[in-house]
Design a protein around this motif. Structure first.
Motif, PDB file in Angstrom:
ATOM      1  N   PRO A  14       3.150  -0.946  10.974  1.00 46.56           N
ATOM      2  CA  PRO A  14       2.248   0.068  11.501  1.00 46.56           C
ATOM      3  C   PRO A  14       1.635  -0.962  12.452  1.00 46.56           C
ATOM      4  CG  PRO A  14       1.387  -1.314   9.555  1.00 46.56           C
ATOM      5  CD  PRO A  14       2.828  -1.262   9.473  1.00 46.56           C
ATOM      6  N   MET A  15       1.872  -0.815  14.020  1.00 49.56           N
ATOM      7  CA  MET A  15       1.206  -1.122  15.557  1.00 49.56           C
ATOM      8  C   MET A  15      -0.138  -1.946  14.487  1.00 49.56           C
ATOM      9  SD  MET A  15       2.870  -2.387  16.797  1.00 49.56           S
ATOM     10  CE  MET A  15       2.295  -2.154  18.393  1.00 49.56           C
ATOM     11  N   TRP A  16      -1.108  -1.099  13.948  1.00 47.84           N
ATOM     12  CA  TRP A  16      -2.810  -0.678  13.534  1.00 47.84           C
ATOM     13  C   TRP A  16      -2.815  -0.140  11.974  1.00 47.84           C
ATOM     14  CZ3 TRP A  16      -5.197   3.394  13.404  1.00 47.84           C
ATOM     15  CH2 TRP A  16      -4.593   4.798  13.946  1.00 47.84           C
ATOM     16  N   GLY A  17      -3.981  -1.026  11.234  1.00 43.21           N
ATOM     17  CA  GLY A  17      -3.916  -0.515  10.212  1.00 43.21           C
ATOM     18  C   GLY A  17      -3.908   0.459   9.627  1.00 43.21           C
ATOM     19  N   GLY A  18      -4.649   2.036   9.995  1.00 48.77           N
ATOM     20  CA  GLY A  18      -4.586   3.089  10.194  1.00 48.77           C
ATOM     21  C   GLY A  18      -5.519   3.862   8.813  1.00 48.77           C
ATOM     22  N   GLN A  19      -5.160   4.296   8.826  1.00 47.76           N
ATOM     23  CA  GLN A  19      -6.102   4.967   6.972  1.00 47.76           C
ATOM     24  C   GLN A  19      -5.479   5.014   5.618  1.00 47.76           C
ATOM     25  OE1 GLN A  19      -6.451   6.679   9.983  1.00 47.76           O
ATOM     26  NE2 GLN A  19      -8.810   5.937  10.457  1.00 47.76           N
ATOM     27  N   GLY A  20      -5.646   4.882   5.374  1.00 47.02           N
ATOM     28  CA  GLY A  20      -5.466   4.794   3.641  1.00 47.02           C
ATOM     29  C   GLY A  20      -4.741   6.065   2.766  1.00 47.02           C
ATOM     30  N   PRO A  21      -4.053   5.568   1.763  1.00 43.58           N
ATOM     31  CA  PRO A  21      -3.713   6.619   1.042  1.00 43.58           C
ATOM     32  C   PRO A  21      -4.823   7.799   0.884  1.00 43.58           C
ATOM     33  CG  PRO A  21      -2.925   5.097   0.232  1.00 43.58           C
ATOM     34  CD  PRO A  21      -3.783   4.805   1.048  1.00 43.58           C
TER      35      PRO A  21
ATOM     36  N   VAL B 215      -0.758  -7.428   5.702  1.00 43.93           N
ATOM     37  CA  VAL B 215      -2.548  -7.525   5.255  1.00 43.93           C
ATOM     38  C   VAL B 215      -2.176  -6.290   4.237  1.00 43.93           C
ATOM     39  CG1 VAL B 215      -3.209  -6.008   6.959  1.00 43.93           C
ATOM     40  CG2 VAL B 215      -4.837  -6.861   6.246  1.00 43.93           C
ATOM     41  N   TYR B 216      -3.617  -6.158   3.573  1.00 39.77           N
ATOM     42  CA  TYR B 216      -3.545  -5.390   2.912  1.00 39.77           C
ATOM     43  C   TYR B 216      -5.090  -4.675   2.643  1.00 39.77           C
ATOM     44  CZ  TYR B 216      -5.100  -7.588  -1.309  1.00 39.77           C
ATOM     45  OH  TYR B 216      -6.048  -8.792  -2.108  1.00 39.77           O
ATOM     46  N   TYR B 217      -5.133  -3.145   2.685  1.00 44.13           N
ATOM     47  CA  TYR B 217      -6.119  -2.581   2.724  1.00 44.13           C
ATOM     48  C   TYR B 217      -5.882  -2.140   0.792  1.00 44.13           C
ATOM     49  CZ  TYR B 217      -6.396  -3.451   7.608  1.00 44.13           C
ATOM     50  OH  TYR B 217      -6.391  -3.908   8.534  1.00 44.13           O
ATOM     51  N   GLU B 218      -7.585  -1.976   0.394  1.00 47.72           N
ATOM     52  CA  GLU B 218      -8.433  -0.889  -0.566  1.00 47.72           C
ATOM     53  C   GLU B 218      -9.490   0.142  -0.334  1.00 47.72           C
ATOM     54  OE1 GLU B 218      -7.139  -4.153  -4.239  1.00 47.72           O
ATOM     55  OE2 GLU B 218      -8.548  -5.063  -2.678  1.00 47.72           O
TER      56      GLU B 218
ATOM     57  N   LEU C  48     -11.323   7.115  -7.465  1.00 52.20           N
ATOM     58  CA  LEU C  48     -10.146   6.926  -6.452  1.00 52.20           C
ATOM     59  C   LEU C  48      -9.973   5.728  -5.907  1.00 52.20           C
ATOM     60  CD1 LEU C  48     -11.166   9.586  -3.493  1.00 52.20           C
ATOM     61  CD2 LEU C  48     -10.159   9.635  -5.129  1.00 52.20           C
ATOM     62  N   TYR C  49      -8.555   5.017  -5.604  1.00 53.75           N
ATOM     63  CA  TYR C  49      -8.589   3.801  -5.663  1.00 53.75           C
ATOM     64  C   TYR C  49      -6.974   3.959  -4.660  1.00 53.75           C
ATOM     65  CZ  TYR C  49      -6.617  -0.393  -5.608  1.00 53.75           C
ATOM     66  OH  TYR C  49      -6.086  -2.560  -4.887  1.00 53.75           O
ATOM     67  N   GLY C  50      -7.266   2.983  -3.156  1.00 54.14           N
ATOM     68  CA  GLY C  50      -6.261   3.433  -2.652  1.00 54.14           C
ATOM     69  C   GLY C  50      -6.188   1.696  -1.818  1.00 54.14           C
ATOM     70  N   LYS C  51      -4.559   1.693  -1.791  1.00 57.04           N
ATOM     71  CA  LYS C  51      -4.497   0.436  -1.373  1.00 57.04           C
ATOM     72  C   LYS C  51      -3.193   0.629  -0.755  1.00 57.04           C
ATOM     73  CE  LYS C  51      -2.440  -4.042  -2.824  1.00 57.04           C
ATOM     74  NZ  LYS C  51      -2.039  -5.322  -4.276  1.00 57.04           N
ATOM     75  N   ARG C  52      -3.126  -0.102   0.726  1.00 58.02           N
ATOM     76  CA  ARG C  52      -2.285   0.672   1.516  1.00 58.02           C
ATOM     77  C   ARG C  52      -1.722  -1.607   1.923  1.00 58.02           C
ATOM     78  NH1 ARG C  52      -6.832   1.959   4.570  1.00 58.02           N
ATOM     79  NH2 ARG C  52      -6.916   0.496   6.650  1.00 58.02           N
ATOM     80  N   SER C  53      -0.669  -1.589   1.978  1.00 54.57           N
ATOM     81  CA  SER C  53      -0.179  -3.086   1.900  1.00 54.57           C
ATOM     82  C   SER C  53       0.786  -2.714   3.381  1.00 54.57           C
ATOM     83  CB  SER C  53       0.773  -3.256   0.674  1.00 54.57           C
ATOM     84  OG  SER C  53       0.369  -3.759   0.012  1.00 54.57           O
TER      85      SER C  53
END
Ligand SMILES: Cc1cc2nc3c(=O)[nH]c(=O)nc-3n(C[C@H](O)[C@H](O)[C@H](O)COP(=O)(O)OP(=O)(O)OC[C@H]3O[C@@H](n4cnc5c(N)ncnc54)[C@H](O)[C@@H]3O)c2cc1C
Ligand code: SF4
Ligand code: FES
Ligand code: FES
Lengths: 325, 200, 812
Positions: free
Chosen positions: C341-348, C183-186, C361-366
């Protein structure tokens, strides 16, 4: 640990006869700090049927100077060697090497004989349960060559097997620089001849041969020796590279030098090119650096360990400079 | 274990014989007058002043015997490979690793664990508490025994001596800087006690 | 509750604004006192503290799992007959056993159903196939070797970036059949492109963080025993409530009140296995085997198995940063890939959002799946954030030739606002006006002689031939984010000592002592009269360290419970005491109202006449034979003093920044590191670290310092060496032991300064904030700037090994 039989030997002869009786299936145990780790992890295809404890043999733990020789028994404890006043003063490289070996606790247990006889630390070889049945276990290939070889040889593989695991000992290069002799239950030999690469083997010792001690000639007047270790952590860690040197100076110039690197080749690596490069020269930074360069001129690093070449170069130079003044 | 049971083993020296008679003859000839051999694997161990006669197997480590069988829980198993010091006990004045020692080779030895250090009211314990020299505490007994062995040998250690002596003790909680403080204080306390002892 | 009372309770627990009910100064005796002794000190120093690994029960069996020799493989067939025949083997529990074919809740953050014994291994070392129990660990070990398995090996992928490339083998087709991108989050604010366009400089760089792990001194383990139909469980777990929840769901359901759980002292976990969805598989299988064999069962992972769980910042980052020449940062774009990761956590960019005024700011974590062990929050999930913050700020300073401290101060802010806005907010919320970052920096600069020692990168060679470097970084403190905690307390009869009760585990952070300090001062008791040992079976769920909140949640609950208990005591002291069958007991202070009384030194006294006093021991009266139930009075004795049971409880629900909207963070931390780099070997020596932590209010300063020391050592290990290495060819872990995986020793760091600041700007009671997670999370990335300052070249891949140093220097 898996079961085995255990014998306390009362004499060298008894130890030899027990080893003979078990015909290669028994192992000597001294401090046990190397051997037991191997047995716990079951790294080898075979497992000793018996251990022969030599700590019960009296008289093998001495450290004394006699007849121009320093005699150190195989059971001499590394911590005692490190703090022995005579060793510290005259055979500094050995005292320094012993003091930088492993950790204080391991030095309180580990013996000199065990230190020079210990097995390699290649992390493929040591992976538990014989996960990698490599050349050094009689298998068909070396896993480190194509794998992660960041701690492996920078001077190529051993002949003829092709293993690139390094010899890990800290005291071995010091003993080589100091020109020691190894005494065993059946012979004595120059320490340079002691090391030999074979299947599950790092020395020339026969299956029933027991090291009894080493003898080191008193360094000639005007000599100084030193040992330098580069490891990741300040304690516990095996060397990434270490280097011992014995330098005799006359009239401000180097008359003789014996330099030995370790952890860079399957056997301790006598840096003959560096010895030649420094001979007859003044012992200063520039000349020491040149000797360092000469030491690694022939290096052929693997895919992950080029940094060791740079470190080896620096260590040769530093070990030499530590012998000045 | 692949001991050949068809042979007759000398209980004194482990030499083997083809028949009982041969063994008996050998024993009479060689070992007459020697103290009676103990059963194989029987060891005598003193732990914190308590004596034990215990039957061990050759492959049992000192840690297993002291911790699991005798119930002294202080020598903790962290790495089980000689790399962390948490299983340290004191033997013959040396801080040694119980995970890398065979119990059978400790016959006749006297061992001190952190429980013993506390039992002897050694000032280290109080100094450790005072200086918060522990977090999870798993590694702490190994530090305590190491420190005790150091103070036995060197009653007035420098900061560098202490750091060198503790070089083989890993603490994942990172309590390191607190140990020298506690050890220096305990050392001072000990010297004070001894001074008083001499005066009085 | 009357509505005013309700109102009051609500206000007392209000953490949306500055603490309204500070404790009067004259009552503060043990809060902040350095002499307070640790509750667990003697036990731990003397080796008498017991851990789950120490548990030995009569007849206890030992259990372990088979582990996969391959990084990705399915069991085609498995022959366990030889293992079963081995003498001393008592049970062999196979994956095809009817009792374990159903998914169970095996712990983890949320309910995480999994098969207790999987059939497919997705990383080398994964527990799968079979669990074996025998009379000793030695026999189990032997038996596991006798299991013959036909593996169907599958293609595998080890590197997170490779895993996301097209054509990569699917790492886990069972759970993620489509691709390795889970998954990815922005996240972010503003418009970064706009920001870059307005910038004077735009820099781009990439960074890697290799896999590292927690290394718990005590291995993962547990013990199970059935007492009749009810389980008794010993567990090494940071989260007792999760164990209980999971256990209660097993075997058709076990009522919570029948489960006896023991969480003893723990050889620390730092998040570790406690967070993983099969931490409890050992307990589950032990339970099954225990029932079948009628014997208690202890399971454990080996030391090597403990290495398979990792930290969830493992991965790679790509950064683009735009800034003005004066160091004002306008835009940050961070694209990160994290493995397993076992869970999503926080983006950068979360921390940049929270504690800077950067407009765009823009952060994307995949999240990528690879064939290595699972990764979780290992002290702590903010690692990617702290990594980003440090690298972004220090790269900008480096690029522009500015002092990184100036760049920090220029961009310090709160949720995109500047510090002027923050000042106004502080005023509105009743906080002091302190500028936390400036205060921290002032102290830290002094500690490391920054103004004298800081220099342009790569310009200072020391007399020992090494290059000198000084680095700086900063952040806010996030240990006040969320969670809830319940605490109960009771005055014991006979001696009137106070016992705090809560379902907790001890991880060594010594929060327990701090709770006692709060309770002692709030109640007016001597610190030695207050005690807290975790009591799991009380059921009062207490926020535990892994959930990142101690004082800021439980501190409130303790304080509130203390205040309520005190109120009750004073009320009871004036009123006729308890009604019993034997009549009522007269009041102790019949002529007083509660307002006339107070408690100090563990005694109730009349404020106007302190000579009239009653110790709490006398007040609660004796128990048992001497107590009110005895018949002394029948024989003409005086009635023994007695009051009703004195008990209170409280709870606290933290409204954090993550949940329930924005709460501005005002508190800051600053860290400084001095290094020497040996350009011959690439060796880095860390010669000094100065941590300046604004904790708001230090309840137990010694514990805070412990966290600062400990975090530093963990941090430098992570920075310098810590890396779990896998063979690239076979996927087998190469360094799963304490020699080859290198955590720092005592001699690997120079002096560490621990400077505590007490700005009272935190959202915890007394204005405190936490400390445990900041230091180990900030220190790793700080090595980068320090080394940059030394050699003038950036190394952005971690750990910063000699190899990477020599490479950066162009020597290899
Ligand atoms: C965590 C750890 C870190 C270490 N770090 C270092 C280090 O930094 N530098 C270093 O050099 N070493 C290191 N070692 C390796 C080693 O344990 C020690 O160096 C020690 O000196 C070995 O001695 P020992 O008596 O314990 O050997 P043992 O384990 O008893 O023996 C080692 C081997 O030598 C054989 N042997 C021993 N004595 C004799 C003899 N007299 N005759 C014939 N064969 C014999 C044994 O059969 C065995 O195969 C480390 C070990 C560990 C576990
Ligand atoms: S380097 Fe030697 S020991 Fe290591 S895998 Fe290759 S052959 Fe085996
Ligand atoms: S457990 Fe013995 S040294 Fe680590
Ligand atoms: S106190 Fe936890 S490992 Fe040292």
């Amino acid at each position: 640990m898996k079961a085995f039989a255990h014998f306390n030997a009362a004499s060298v002869e008894e130890a030899v006869s027990l080893l003979q009786r078990y015909d290669g299936k028994a192992q000597v145990i001294a401090g046990g700090t190397d051997l037991l780790g191997k047995m716990k992890d079951r790294i080898l295809p075979g497992y000793p049927e018996a251990l022969v404890n030599i700590k019960t043999i009296p008289g093998l733990d001495g450290i004394a100077e006699k007849d121009g020789l320093l005699k150190v028994g195989t059971l001499a404890i590394l911590e005692d060697i490190a703090h022995h006043p005579v060793v510290r003063e005259k055979y500094s490289a050995l005292a320094q090497a012993a003091r930088r070996t492993a950790s204080p606790h391991l030095r309180e247990m580990g013996t000199l004989g065990g230190n020079i006889t210990q097995d390699i630390r290649c992390w493929y070889y040591r992976n538990p349960n014989n996960r990698f049945p490599c050349l050094r276990k009689g298998g068909g290939r070396c896993y480190a060559l194509a794998g992660d070889n960041r701690y492996h040889s920078i001077f190529g593989g051993s002949v003829p097997e092709g293993c690139v695991a390094v010899h890990p000992s800290d005291t071995a290069p010091a003993l080589i620089a100091l020109g020691a002799k190894v005494l065993t239950s059946q012979r004595s030999m120059a320490i340079d001849e002691f090391f030999q690469v074979g299947v599950a083997k790092t020395t020339v010792l026969e299956g029933h041969e027991v090291v009894t001690g080493v003898e080191i000639p008193q360094p000639a007047p005007g000599s100084k020796s030193a040992f330098i270790k580069f490891a990741f952590r300040k304690s516990i860690d095996f060397p990434i590279v270490n280097c011992a040197a014995l330098v005799q100076t006359q009239g401000g110039k180097v008359a003789q030098a014996r330099i030995c690197l370790n952890a860079v080749f399957p056997k301790p690596y006598r840096a003959v090119a560096a010895e030649e490069a420094i001979r007859g020269k003044k012992l200063n930074q520039a000349n020491a650096d040149k000797a360092g360069e000469a030491a690694v001129a022939e290096a052929e690093p693997l895919s992950h360990n080029a940094y060791m070449v740079t470190a080896a170069k620096a260590l040769v130079s530093r070990a030499l400079l530590a012998c000045s003044g | 274990m692949s001991k050949d049971t068809s042979k007759f083993l000398c209980p004194y020296c482990a030499e083997t014989f083809g028949s009982f008679d041969e063994l008996a003859a050998h024993a009479l000839a060689q070992h007459k007058g020697e103290p009676e051999p103990r059963p194989e694997g029987m060891i005598h161990l003193t732990v914190n002043g308590q004596e034990f006669d215990i039957q061990v197997q050759p492959q049992w480590t000192l840690n297993y015997v002291v911790h699991d069988l005798l119930g002294f829980t202080s020598p903790k198993m962290f790495c089980d490979r000689g790399a962390c010091g948490s299983c340290t006990v004191i033997m013959e004045g040396r801080p040694i690793l119980s995970c890398m020692s065979l119990a059978i080779e400790c016959d006749g030895q006297s061992i001190e664990t952190a429980e013993g250090v506390a039992q002897a009211k050694h000032p280290l314990i109080d100094a450790y508490v005072k200086h918060h020299t522990m977090q999870c505490g798993y590694c702490t007994p190994g530090f305590v025994t190491t420190a005790k062995a150091l103070l036995d040998k060197n009653p007035d250690p420098s900061l560098d001596d202490i750091k060198e002596a503790l070089g083989g003790n890993l603490c994942r909680c990172g309590t390191y800087p607190q140990h020298p403080k506690a050890i220096l204080e305990a050392a001072a306390e000990l010297r004070k006690d001894q001074g008083e002892g001499q005066n009085g | 509750m009357a509505s005013t009372e309700k109102q009051r309770a609500r206000e007392m627990l209000d953490n949306l604004r500055f603490d309204k009910y500070p404790i009067p100064k004259e009552r503060i005796k043990s809060i902040g006192d350095r002499e307070v002794r640790r509750l667990d000190g003697v036990e731990k120093a003397s080796g008498k503290a017991n851990y789950t690994m120490d548990v030995q029960l009569p007849g206890m069996l030992h259990m372990r799992f088979l582990t996969s020799p391959h990084p990705h493989a399915a069991i085609k067939s498995m022959d366990t007959s030889k293992a079963e025949a081995l003498p001393g083997v008592r049970a062999v529990l196979r994956y095809d056993d009817p009792e374990i074919q159903q998914e169970e809740d095996l712990g983890g953050h949320g309910v995480s159903p999994r098969l207790p014994i999987p059939l497919v291994a997705h990383f080398q070392g994964e527990e799968c196939g079979v669990a074996i129990a025998a009379d000793s660990e030695e026999i189990v070990d032997e038996a596991l070797r006798l299991v013959e398995v036909q593996w169907e090996q599958r293609p595998f992928v080890l590197d997170p970036l490779e895993a996301l490339a097209s054509g990569a083998p699917i790492a886990n087709p069972e759970d993620f059949p489509e691709s390795n991108l889970e998954v990815y989050y922005e996240a972010g604010r503003g418009d970064v492109e706009e920001g870059f366009a307005e910038s004077d400089v735009v820099l781009e760089f990439a960074s890697r963080r290799d896999l590292h792990t927690y290394v718990s001194p005590e291995r993962a383990c547990g013990v199970w025993r059935w007492n009749g139909d009810y389980p008794e469980v010993w567990c090494k777990q940071q989260r007792p409530h999760i164990v209980k929840r999971a256990v209660a769901s097993w075997f058709g359901g076990i009522p919570m009140n029948r489960i006896e759980l023991h969480i003893l002292y723990q050889g620390a976990s730092f998040g570790g296995w406690s967070q993983f969805g099969w931490n409890l598989a050992g307990n589950y299988c032990s339970a099954v085997i225990s029932r079948r064999t009628n014997r208690p069962v202890k399971w454990s992972f080996t030391r090597r198995e403990d290495f398979y769980g990792g930290s969830m910042d493992y991965g790679a980052h790509q950064y683009k940063v735009g800034a003005k020449k004066d160091g004002t940062i306008l835009a940050v774009k961070a694209e990160s890939v994290y493995a397993n990761p076992m869970w999503g956590g926080q983006g950068p960019v979360l921390h940049l959002e929270e504690c800077t005024n950067i407009p765009h700011l823009y952060g994307k974590r995949s999240l990528a799946i690879v064939n290595k062990g699972p990764c979780t929050a290992v002290r702590c999930e903010q690692l990617p954030n702290t990594h980003t913050l440090t690298l972004v700020f220090d790269h900008v300073a480096g690029e522009l030739g500015l002092d990184p401290i100036d760049v920090a101060l220029k961009n310090d802010g709160v949720h995109g606002h500047d510090m002027a806005w923050a000042s106004e907010e502080k005023m509105k919320m009743g906080f002091p006006q302190t500028d936390s970052l400036r205060e921290c920096i002032k102290s830290g600069k002094k500690a490391v002689a920054w103004d004298k020692k800081w220099h342009k990168p790569g310009t200072k060679k020391l007399s020992n031939g090494r290059m000198h470097g000084l680095g700086f970084t900063w952040n806010h403190e996030w240990e006040d984010s969320a969670g809830s905690g319940e605490i109960a307390m009771r005055l014991e009869r006979n001696d009137g000592t106070l016992r705090i009760l809560g379902m907790r585990c001890d991880n060594g952070v010594n929060a327990e002592t701090a709770y006692c300090q709060v309770a002692a001062d709030e109640m007016g008791m001597k610190i030695e009269d207050v005690f807290y040992r975790p009591h799991v079976d009380t059921g009062f769920f207490t926020q535990t360290p892994d959930s990142s909140t101690n004082m800021s949640v439980n501190g409130f609950a303790v304080r509130h419970a203390s205040r309520m208990l005190k109120e009750r005591i004073l009320k009871a002291a004036c009123a006729p005491r308890a009604e019993t069958q034997r009549g009522s007991y007269p009041a102790f202070f019949p002529d007083c109202t509660p307002e006339d009384l107070d408690i100090a030194d563990s005694a109730i006294f009349v404020k106007m006449d302190p000579s009239r006093r009653l110790t709490l021991a006398e007040f609660v009266g004796p128990a048992g034979d001497e107590g009110p139930l005895c018949f002394y009075e029948l024989y003409g004795h005086e009635r023994t003093p007695f009051s009703e049971p004195m008990f209170s409880y409280s709870y606290h629900v933290q409204v954090g920044a993550y949940k329930g909207g924005i709460r501005p963070r005002f508190i800051r931390q600053a860290h400084f590191m001095e290094v020497e780099v040996d350009t011959g070997t690439g060796e880095i020596s860390i010669t000094k670290v100065a941590n300046v932590n604004d904790v708001g209010k230090a309840i137990n300063p010694m514990a805070c310092e412990g966290q600062m020391y400990g975090g530093t050592y963990m941090g430098i290990g992570r920075a310098l060496w810590e890396e779990v290495v896998h063979d690239p060819v076979t996927g087998v872990m190469l360094n799963g032991n304490l020699l080859d995986y290198k955590i720092a020793t005592i001699d690997d760091c120079g002096p560490i300064d621990t400077i505590l600041k007490e700005s009272q700007l935190g959202f915890g009671p007394y204005g405190l904030a936490g400390i445990g997670e900041d230091v180990p999370t900030m220190i790793p990335a700080l090595l980068g700037p320090a080394v940059y300052n030394a050699i003038g070249v950036w190394i952005d891949d971690y750990p910063i090994t000699p190899q990477r140093v020599l490479k950066a220097l162009g020597k290899i």
